[in-house]
Enzyme design. Structure first.
Site, PDB file in Angstrom:
ATOM      1  N   HIS A 126      45.879  34.216  42.389  1.00  0.00           N
ATOM      2  CA  HIS A 126      44.571  33.624  42.102  1.00  0.00           C
ATOM      3  C   HIS A 126      44.462  32.173  42.583  1.00  0.00           C
ATOM      4  O   HIS A 126      43.375  31.598  42.574  1.00  0.00           O
ATOM      5  CB  HIS A 126      44.259  33.657  40.600  1.00  0.00           C
ATOM      6  CG  HIS A 126      44.062  35.048  40.060  1.00  0.00           C
ATOM      7  ND1 HIS A 126      43.170  35.934  40.626  1.00  0.00           N
ATOM      8  CD2 HIS A 126      44.650  35.705  39.023  1.00  0.00           C
ATOM      9  CE1 HIS A 126      43.216  37.083  39.951  1.00  0.00           C
ATOM     10  NE2 HIS A 126      44.108  36.970  38.981  1.00  0.00           N
ATOM     11  N   ASP A 163      47.843  44.405  42.207  1.00  0.00           N
ATOM     12  CA  ASP A 163      47.499  43.856  40.892  1.00  0.00           C
ATOM     13  C   ASP A 163      46.088  44.329  40.504  1.00  0.00           C
ATOM     14  O   ASP A 163      45.253  44.570  41.371  1.00  0.00           O
ATOM     15  CB  ASP A 163      47.542  42.326  40.964  1.00  0.00           C
ATOM     16  CG  ASP A 163      47.424  41.653  39.610  1.00  0.00           C
ATOM     17  OD1 ASP A 163      48.453  41.248  39.051  1.00  0.00           O
ATOM     18  OD2 ASP A 163      46.272  41.524  39.107  1.00  0.00           O
ATOM     19  N   HIS A 165      43.760  42.712  39.265  1.00  0.00           N
ATOM     20  CA  HIS A 165      42.766  41.683  39.564  1.00  0.00           C
ATOM     21  C   HIS A 165      42.720  41.409  41.062  1.00  0.00           C
ATOM     22  O   HIS A 165      43.758  41.435  41.730  1.00  0.00           O
ATOM     23  CB  HIS A 165      43.106  40.383  38.831  1.00  0.00           C
ATOM     24  CG  HIS A 165      43.225  40.526  37.353  1.00  0.00           C
ATOM     25  ND1 HIS A 165      44.457  40.692  36.709  1.00  0.00           N
ATOM     26  CD2 HIS A 165      42.285  40.555  36.380  1.00  0.00           C
ATOM     27  CE1 HIS A 165      44.239  40.804  35.406  1.00  0.00           C
ATOM     28  NE2 HIS A 165      42.941  40.722  35.172  1.00  0.00           N
ATOM     29  N   ASP A 244      49.579  45.169  36.137  1.00  0.00           N
ATOM     30  CA  ASP A 244      48.619  45.194  35.033  1.00  0.00           C
ATOM     31  C   ASP A 244      47.546  46.270  35.188  1.00  0.00           C
ATOM     32  O   ASP A 244      46.647  46.362  34.349  1.00  0.00           O
ATOM     33  CB  ASP A 244      47.981  43.801  34.831  1.00  0.00           C
ATOM     34  CG  ASP A 244      47.629  43.105  36.136  1.00  0.00           C
ATOM     35  OD1 ASP A 244      47.711  43.743  37.196  1.00  0.00           O
ATOM     36  OD2 ASP A 244      47.269  41.916  36.078  1.00  0.00           O
TER      37      ASP A 244
HETATM   38 ZN   LIG Z   1      46.428  40.608  37.325  1.00  0.00          ZN
END
Ligand SMILES: [Zn+2]
Length: 310
Positions: A126, A163, A165, A244
């Site tokens: 991120h 991931d 995200h 995740d």
């Molecule tokens: Zn994540």
């Protein structure tokens, strides 16, 4: 050839409060599982060095790097965004985490290892060129990819991110650099609410709706990632390995199982075998259910072993 496992004690000292899900216990759970499974015995362990400033500056702005150094607190927590904080050890941990990716790239490019797993935190995907967010400070996988280009003359690096995200930071850093092919699957709509509308010939984003299971994930990989990866012919495959999207992880709402991570890892190793002399460097991103995280990392690493064709 050898599988390298890179970590550093500093990575366990970074802590953002007792109830923060991105916690030191994640690395303990992974280590315990590797020992219990016997996998630990086949891994070649390395201590991550700190990334050098020049290595960070390939993907981050100088004033942003200065900002992170200046924010490092003597005690307590310094919050850089709503869920991303530094304790007195965070800067050291973040430098070693980015340095792990650099060492991982050096090991595979110098034929000292074929696959590498970096057991590191804080995570990185991120972190944008100029912004810390989402538990991330320096973009570890991007620092590694940029090192491969600058120090080893690699002209095509695939960065694959499973991931749950979207890896907004990695996309931000390489959006104008066609030497990187970025492939990502992520829950959408969901944090960080990016990537679903990206138009680029070297960014392959596949948003998945809440509730999507392993079959949907594999279809995305099969239909979108793999054709792009084989056409790109990467000289190095790097993985933003977040776990995740696991069904037991309550951070998000996808329904992957260990065998899905085993499957995608084998597919990525096949891409690496076909085009990149087997070279894979994987860096830990998310994964917050300690049991599911530890099992998933174990099958991920184990899948490196089954993938040899040479
Ligand atoms: Zn994540």
């Amino acid at each position: 050839m050898a599988i390298a496992y890179i970590s550093h004690g500093a990575c366990a000292k970074h802590e953002m409060g007792a109830y923060h899900p991105e916690q030191p216990a994640r690395l303990d759970a992974i280590n315990d599982r590797l020992i219990a499974s016997g996998l630990e015995m086949v891994l070649h362990r390395y201590d991550a060095p700190q990334a050098e400033r020049a290595q960070l500056l390939r993907v981050h702005d100088a004033d942003y790097v200065d900002q992170v150094f200046a924010a490092s607190p003597h005690d307590g927590l310094a919050w850089l965004d709503g869920d991303t904080a530094m304790n007195p050890h965070t800067l050291d941990a973040a430098l070693h985490a980015a340095g792990a990716a650099v060492l991982g790239v050096d090991l595979v490019m110098q034929d000292k290892a074929e696959q590498v797993f970096c057991a590191i935190r804080p995570p990185g995907h991120h972190a944008e060129r100029h912004r810390a967010m989402g538990f991330c400070f320096f973009n570890n996988v991007a620092v590694g990819a940029a090192h491969a280009m600058a120090a080893h003359g690699v002209e095509r690096v695939a960065i694959v991110d499973f991931d749950v995200h979207h890896g907004n930071g990695t996309e931000d850093i390489f959006k104008d650099d066609p030497r990187a092919l970025f492939c990502s699957t992520f829950q959408h709509p969901f944090y960080p609410h990016s990537g679903y509308d990206t138009q680029s010939d070297h960014i392959v984003n596949v948003p998945l709706p809440a509730g999507a299971d392993g079959a949907a994930f594999r279809e995305a990989v099969q239909d979108h990632w793999l054709p792009a990866l084989h056409e790109f012919r990467p000289q190095l495959v790097m993985i933003s390995a977040g776990f995740d999207a696991h069904v037991e992880d309550d951070m998000a709402h996808l329904k992957l199982h260990e065998f899905d991570y085993a499957w995608v890892t084998r597919k990525l190793c096949e891409v690496a075998d076909d085009h990149a002399a087997g070279r894979v460097v994987s860096t830990l991103e998310g994964g917050y259910s300690l049991h599911a995280l530890a099992r998933s990392v174990a099958v991920h690493i184990k899948s490196f072993m089954g993938a040899h064709h040479h």
